[in-house]
Write an enzyme that holds these catalytic residues in place. Structure first.
Site, PDB file in Angstrom:
ATOM      1  N   ASP A 183      39.356  41.536  40.357  1.00 28.05           N
ATOM      2  CA  ASP A 183      40.103  41.200  41.418  1.00 28.05           C
ATOM      3  C   ASP A 183      39.465  41.575  42.611  1.00 28.05           C
ATOM      4  O   ASP A 183      38.516  41.853  42.680  1.00 28.05           O
ATOM      5  CB  ASP A 183      41.422  42.429  41.220  1.00 28.05           C
TER       6      ASP A 183
ATOM      7  N   GLU B 229      40.878  46.949  40.108  1.00 28.01           N
ATOM      8  CA  GLU B 229      39.776  47.995  40.450  1.00 28.01           C
ATOM      9  C   GLU B 229      40.177  48.420  41.989  1.00 28.01           C
ATOM     10  O   GLU B 229      40.005  49.536  42.547  1.00 28.01           O
ATOM     11  CB  GLU B 229      38.439  47.398  40.395  1.00 28.01           C
TER      12      GLU B 229
END
Length: 410
Positions: free
Chosen positions: A81, A176
């Site tokens: 991400d 994350e």
């Protein structure tokens, strides 16, 4: 190797994988799986037959051992991400080949300039090829550089069986950037003894220490009265919240601290006359420092509340993550091997601390000790983000050398 890591990186950054802190799903955005599917296809293509994407958005794969030695199972980990701080949609990577020095103006928004005065690491990039955005998005080197480096290194290991290594696991995580990168990871399935996140910045850097982190939520219940009849009766929750924030020490804030200094940081305020809430994060490199700051914060709240006898408050502390150094110090060989790998690639190793957290922080406390190795990017979470091809190649080399060192020292 030159074309491989760069080509992979340029493929990955154009896929929008921004995570969403407001979402309750895992992954927080389905589009992260779009990249996950691409990564699985590439891992299968280079011969990792067990590569797969699970329902929660994690990618798992294995490089089988090619040695008879009993070598600890090592995992290399990166996240898919990109940060919610700035858009990662329609990324248009730009290349400054053979960088000659000086500031870099971004063509999509000429007001955005990567200035040498603000990015001194550019001075070490003369002659290198630098990748930026056009200035309208972030780049996503955090952490698509890590993804590209791990897969490029995996291909080298698979294509060169004379490089001896133990079993190597690959883990790519979602979310994350919103603090949920390992919420649903299956460590039993992963089956690793030790791990490394490829998620750092400057080439040659190894980080074995992070902040310890807590969040604090303060909820204030005031006394709501019609303003026409409020004298000596109303206690406005918004004003109480403002008084608390105003009392926060100016020298214990993110904007006034550096190095090993911790901070108290308000991240959100919401409310009405009757009820208000303040969200804060507390950071320090020691648990004792966290406790001191939380005690100080509640003392401020109590002192402010003395002026509002009809109002009440709730003070809630939640643990977020802890300094991974506590765990890593029990396994010094993990960082020692990384230091040696960086040396073998021709760099001077630099050990440092992260003023933040990584997936490695939580993995370490979940039983998988996991320091952080450079991926080469700079100015993360912003449209000024940049990385050089040569630094990505050094990261690939570091992964390959690490695989060799663990086998040699087994």
């Amino acid at each position: 190797m030159t074309g491989t890591v760069l080509d992979r990186f340029l493929r990955y950054v154009v896929i929008d994988t921004q995570s969403d802190p407001a979402s309750s799903t895992q992954p927080t955005t389905e589009k992260q799986k779009d990249l996950g599917r691409v990564l699985v296809a590439e891992l299968l293509e280079i011969g990792l037959s067990d590569a797969h994407l699970d329902e929660h958005g994690y990618v798992y794969a294995t490089i089988p051992a090619n040695t008879d030695k009993k070598v600890p199972v090592i995992c290399f980990c990166s996240h898919m991400d990109t940060a919610p701080d700035f858009t990662g949609k329609n990324v248009k990577p730009q290349m400054v080949k053979n960088y000659a020095g000086g500031d870099i103006q971004l063509p999509g928004d000429p007001s955005r300039v990567i200035r040498v005065s603000e990015h001194p690491q550019l001075k070490n990039q003369i002659g290198n090829d630098i990748i930026t955005t056009d200035g309208t998005t972030l780049l996503g080197a955090d952490d698509k550089a890590g993804l590209a480096e791990i897969i490029a290194a995996a291909k080298i290991l698979v294509d060169n069986p004379e490089i001896r290594h133990g079993t190597i696991k690959i883990l790519f995580t979602p979310d994350e950037e919103v603090g949920r990168g390992v919420n649903k990871v299956d460590l039993k399935k992963l089956g690793a003894d030790y791990a490394y996140t490829m998620d750092g910045e400057t080439a040659g850097h190894i980080e074995d220490e992070t902040f310890s982190a807590d969040s604090v939520d303060i909820v204030i219940a005031g006394v709501a009265i019609h303003p026409g009849f409020a004298k000596n009766r109303m206690e406005n929750s918004i004003k109480i919240a403002g008084a608390i924030i105003d009392r926060l020490p100016k020298d214990i804030a993110p904007e006034t601290t550096e190095g090993k200094q911790g901070f108290i940081h308000p991240t959100g305020v919401a409310g009405s006359m009757e009820k208000a809430a303040i969200s804060l994060i507390i950071r320090d490199f020691t648990d004792e420092g966290l406790t001191e700051k939380e005690t100080m914060l509640e003392a401020i709240v109590k002192d402010v509340m003395k002026s509002y006898p009809g109002s009440t408050y709730r003070f809630e502390v939640k643990e977020q993550y802890r300094n991974m150094k506590v765990v890593l110090d029990r396994h010094p060989e993990i960082v020692e091997n990384a230091v040696e790998a960086v040396r073998k690639v021709g760099m001077t190793p630099v050990r440092g601390s992260i003023r933040g957290g990584t997936d490695g922080s939580r993995l370490s406390f979940m039983g998988l000790p996991c320091p952080n190795i450079f991926a080469g990017g700079h100015a993360f979470h912003s449209p000024l983000e940049w990385i050089s091809r040569q630094d990505m190649e050094k990261a690939v080399g570091t992964i390959v050398e690490l695989a060799k060192i663990w086998e040699e020292r087994a």
